[in-house]
Motif scaffolding. Structure first.
Motif, PDB file in Angstrom:
ATOM      1  N   GLY A 122      -5.144   1.031  -0.531  1.00 53.71           N
ATOM      2  CA  GLY A 122      -4.288   1.240  -1.940  1.00 53.71           C
ATOM      3  C   GLY A 122      -2.967   1.490  -2.128  1.00 53.71           C
ATOM      4  N   LYS A 123      -2.628   1.847  -1.197  1.00 55.33           N
ATOM      5  CA  LYS A 123      -1.065   1.745  -1.252  1.00 55.33           C
ATOM      6  C   LYS A 123      -0.745   0.118  -1.370  1.00 55.33           C
ATOM      7  CE  LYS A 123      -0.462   5.907   2.038  1.00 55.33           C
ATOM      8  NZ  LYS A 123       0.461   6.255   2.705  1.00 55.33           N
ATOM      9  N   GLN A 124      -1.624  -1.024  -0.762  1.00 51.48           N
ATOM     10  CA  GLN A 124      -1.532  -1.871  -0.298  1.00 51.48           C
ATOM     11  C   GLN A 124      -1.494  -3.415  -1.883  1.00 51.48           C
ATOM     12  OE1 GLN A 124      -4.277  -2.824   2.433  1.00 51.48           O
ATOM     13  NE2 GLN A 124      -2.608  -3.904   3.847  1.00 51.48           N
ATOM     14  N   PHE A 125      -2.518  -2.242  -2.771  1.00 47.13           N
ATOM     15  CA  PHE A 125      -2.367  -3.006  -3.731  1.00 47.13           C
ATOM     16  C   PHE A 125      -1.562  -2.237  -4.509  1.00 47.13           C
ATOM     17  CE2 PHE A 125      -7.288  -3.160  -3.524  1.00 47.13           C
ATOM     18  CZ  PHE A 125      -7.628  -4.473  -4.082  1.00 47.13           C
ATOM     19  N   LEU A 126      -1.147  -1.513  -4.412  1.00 47.01           N
ATOM     20  CA  LEU A 126      -0.189  -1.097  -5.481  1.00 47.01           C
ATOM     21  C   LEU A 126       0.884  -1.411  -5.018  1.00 47.01           C
ATOM     22  CD1 LEU A 126       1.328   0.952  -7.207  1.00 47.01           C
ATOM     23  CD2 LEU A 126       2.059   2.824  -5.826  1.00 47.01           C
ATOM     24  N   GLY A 130      -4.323  -3.975  -9.565  1.00 47.32           N
ATOM     25  CA  GLY A 130      -2.718  -3.068  -9.398  1.00 47.32           C
ATOM     26  C   GLY A 130      -2.347  -1.284  -9.616  1.00 47.32           C
ATOM     27  N   THR A 164      -5.748   0.695  -7.265  1.00 53.17           N
ATOM     28  CA  THR A 164      -4.803   1.544  -6.329  1.00 53.17           C
ATOM     29  C   THR A 164      -5.455   3.084  -6.126  1.00 53.17           C
ATOM     30  OG1 THR A 164      -2.838   0.054  -6.876  1.00 53.17           O
ATOM     31  CG2 THR A 164      -2.718   2.252  -6.244  1.00 53.17           C
ATOM     32  N   ASN A 169      -9.277   3.322  -4.306  1.00 53.07           N
ATOM     33  CA  ASN A 169      -9.411   3.245  -3.958  1.00 53.07           C
ATOM     34  C   ASN A 169      -8.774   4.666  -2.736  1.00 53.07           C
ATOM     35  OD1 ASN A 169     -10.021   1.248  -1.983  1.00 53.07           O
ATOM     36  ND2 ASN A 169      -8.379  -0.007  -2.945  1.00 53.07           N
ATOM     37  N   PHE A 170      -7.631   4.794  -3.216  1.00 51.99           N
ATOM     38  CA  PHE A 170      -7.002   6.331  -3.008  1.00 51.99           C
ATOM     39  C   PHE A 170      -7.736   6.996  -3.055  1.00 51.99           C
ATOM     40  CE2 PHE A 170      -3.821   9.417  -2.577  1.00 51.99           C
ATOM     41  CZ  PHE A 170      -2.976   9.423  -1.669  1.00 51.99           C
ATOM     42  N   TYR A 217      -9.064  -6.258  -0.902  1.00 52.72           N
ATOM     43  CA  TYR A 217      -7.516  -6.339  -0.918  1.00 52.72           C
ATOM     44  C   TYR A 217      -7.442  -7.656  -0.144  1.00 52.72           C
ATOM     45  CZ  TYR A 217      -2.474  -6.708   0.164  1.00 52.72           C
ATOM     46  OH  TYR A 217      -1.580  -7.232   0.033  1.00 52.72           O
ATOM     47  N   VAL A 232       1.667   7.279 -10.769  1.00 56.50           N
ATOM     48  CA  VAL A 232       2.201   7.392  -9.425  1.00 56.50           C
ATOM     49  C   VAL A 232       3.037   9.089  -8.408  1.00 56.50           C
ATOM     50  CG1 VAL A 232       3.439   5.998  -7.792  1.00 56.50           C
ATOM     51  CG2 VAL A 232       2.106   4.478  -8.945  1.00 56.50           C
TER      52      VAL A 232
END
Length: 618
Positions: free
Chosen positions: A50-54, A122, A126, A129-130, A151, A455
């Motif tokens: 999730g953070k990678q997507f963000l 994004g 994000t 997933n998270f 991803y 966020v």
């Protein structure tokens, strides 16, 4: 029945595997021993993905915003010199003027990046997933490996699209909707060549990424809910992510087929979308195809795509409004029903983008009717958001401000949608700035506000720290004012007939009166874009130096706040908590505190139980 196994409403609950304490410890220990490459880069942990997507989405948002600033400079000062941009743009500035072909490429890439790479990957990538495993009570996604692939297919898609920006002939330049014949004939304009080919390759990788993710999200929600978590106890965020994933699974393959047929037309001499084409007076051999067929295929994805972008934001805003108004969400079941209604109707309204294609007027009236009907579930949501806020004990956190801003933009942009949904009016407004203003408010800016709200709200769970609220307030007010100052004037010039996609309008006497208006819009747009760097500084600074968060900083009721401050692999160190109640028990009469988490049994809240809840507690 004892409270310990009660599922209150118990619709289709599914036990989660390996919830035992030992298994969780084993998983966590094994994860900590991993090499950093597998832990942070090729991770199968849904939170890391999730953070990678963000962060990838933030990178793309900067590029997309930069491109829009460049073409707003051109539109604000079409007679001005662009010589000072030569060190950056090189040959695309000729004699102090921006190359008209490059202007088309800027518009094309801005739309593609913002719609697909920022607001689809994004936003949904994000938060789906998270939050899905954390809020349904699962150790991770159904398939961690598929999640990782999702991803990296997106990353591969991003690389191809990014490198297309530096081609000698320029990136794709046929509009973000890539209509033939510009997109189907490599020789049509410079941007129809290799730039268009790379656009199509990138989009194929992107679609694969979305399908891998979507299948995973749906499977996780259906199969991996914790004990007691019936579908009628899911937070509205999960309902939104679940339905968004279904939309993507059903609609993205249609864009895939359109892209594939476009590749055939470009490279193998077929004529799916081409017929009776002349270039420099020479007739091409293509016969029998129809560019309108491409529009049908594109918009069959394109309209569900609008809701793929906006529905995750709707879900998160519902959650944040209820949490910060300290009130139960108004009309929980109506909210679910409206999400389902929007999802169903989104598949039968696509041709309202095509009223000017020579469509049979009767067919146009059918699509017009269906388009206006979709305003009903949207209106239900707006009413319920406003009713949730009404007389609430509101806490104006940054996330709450962005959520209220979302509702404001959604109303403003939605009202103009009713105008454009009417075929008679749309034929007059089509391809004017009125359309640009409408979809930038209702889809673009609204979804961005939902993204920012998410966020700011879930940052403590992502990184264990708090973002700076003062910087958040500055970011909100500059962005909120900036969005309205950019897009409200666009409605005005659009009604006057000001056309979109024009490189310069100085050749038209009727439009020269809008010169000052265009300058104003351009200045507002550039200031609003600059304000986003406040968010970027706040975001990255807070990851490392922000104030440390507590376990449940917002006093929320949902399951993610029962995990450790920064959950490890597997999310809960011991057994996954069971769920006993719905996710919006805020300010309940008789309760000792103003929120009751989902994992608290009715037997522990005797003073606030309703009669049917007391029966469940006994």
């Amino acid at each position: 029945m004892s409270a310990g196994v009660q599922t209150a409403g118990g619709v289709g609950t599914a036990p989660v595997s390996h919830t035992e304490h030992g298994d969780a410890h084993h998983d966590e220990h094994e994860h900590h021993d991993q090499h950093w490459l597998w832990k942070y880069v090729f991770s199968q942990d849904h939170k890391v993905i999730g953070k990678q997507f963000l962060i990838t989405g933030i990178f793309w948002a900067i590029i997309g915003g930069t491109l829009s600033s460049l073409f707003r400079l051109q539109l604000g000062w079409p007679e001005g010199t662009m010589e000072w941009l030569t060190p950056v743009l090189g040959k695309w500035v000729e004699g102090g003027k921006l190359n008209p072909e490059f202007y088309l490429a800027l518009v094309t890439m801005h739309g593609t990046i913002m719609v697909f790479f920022v607001l689809t990957a994004g936003l949904s990538g994000t938060f789906s997933n998270f939050l899905i495993p954390l809020q349904v009570g699962a150790r991770d996604m159904a398939s961690g490996f598929m999640n990782m692939l999702s991803y990296w297919f997106f990353f591969l898609s991003s690389l191809v699209m990014f490198f297309s920006l530096f081609l000698e002939t320029g990136p794709a330049a046929s509009g973000w909707t890539i209509y033939p014949p510009l997109s189907a004939l490599p020789q049509a304009i410079p941007g129809s060549g290799m730039g268009m080919t790379m656009w199509l390759v990138s989009m194929v990788f992107f679609i694969v990424s979305q399908l891998l993710g979507g299948v995973n999200y749906v499977t996780t929600v259906i199969n991996l809910r914790t004990r007691g978590m019936s579908m009628s106890k899911l937070p509205l965020t999960i309902w939104a992510f679940f339905l968004t994933a279904i939309l993507g699974i059903l609609s993205f393959p249609v864009l895939f087929s359109a892209a594939l047929l476009l590749v055939f037309d470009r490279s193998f001499g077929t004529s799916f979308f081409l017929s009776d084409i002349y270039i420099a007076g020479q007739a091409l051999p293509n016969q029998g195809g129809s560019p309108v067929l491409f529009q049908h295929l594109f918009w069959f994805l394109g309209h569900p795509e609008v809701y793929i972008v906006i529905m995750p934001a709707m879900g998160m805003v519902s959650e944040i409004l209820a949490t910060n108004a300290r009130k139960p969400i108004f009309g929980y079941r109506a909210m679910i029903g409206s999400l389902i209604g929007i999802s169903l109707l989104s598949f039968v309204v696509w041709a309202h983008h095509m009223f000017v294609t020579g469509m049979n007027p009767f067919l146009g009236s059918v699509f017009m009717f269906l388009t206006l009907i979709i305003a009903v579930p949207s209106g239900v949501k707006v009413f319920n958001w406003l009713a949730t806020l009404w007389r609430g004990n509101i806490r104006f956190t940054t996330a709450m401000l962005f959520s209220i801003g979302f509702v404001s933009l959604f109303i403003s942009g939605g009202l103009t949608g009713i105008i454009l949904g009417n075929a008679t009016l749309d034929i007059q407004m089509h391809n004017t700035y009125f359309v640009v203003a409408h979809f930038h408010l209702v889809m673009g800016s609204s979804a961005f506000f939902g993204l920012f709200a998410g966020v700011y709200h879930w940052f403590p769970k992502m990184f264990g720290r708090m973002m700076d609220e003062k910087l958040g307030y500055i970011h909100f007010w500059l962005t909120f004012a900036g969005v309205y100052l950019v897009f409200l004037p666009m409605h005005y010039i659009g009604i006057a007939g000001f056309p979109r996609r024009y490189y310069a309008w100085t050749g038209f006497d009727s439009f020269s009166q809008f010169a000052d208006m265009n300058k104003f819009i351009s200045v507002a747009a550039i200031i609003a874009f600059a304000a986003q760097f406040i968010f970027i500084v706040n975001f990255f600074y807070s990851i490392f130096r922000g104030r440390r968060a507590t376990q449940n900083p917002w006093n929320s009721t949902t399951l993610e706040w029962t995990t450790p401050i920064v959950p490890g692999h597997g999310n809960w160190p011991g057994e996954i908590p069971a769920v006993y109640r719905w996710p919006y028990d805020y300010s309940k009469p008789g309760s000792e505190s103003d929120f009751i988490p989902q994992n608290i049994p009715y037997s522990q809240t005797q003073s606030s139980n309703l009669p049917y809840e007391q029966e469940l507690a006994d």
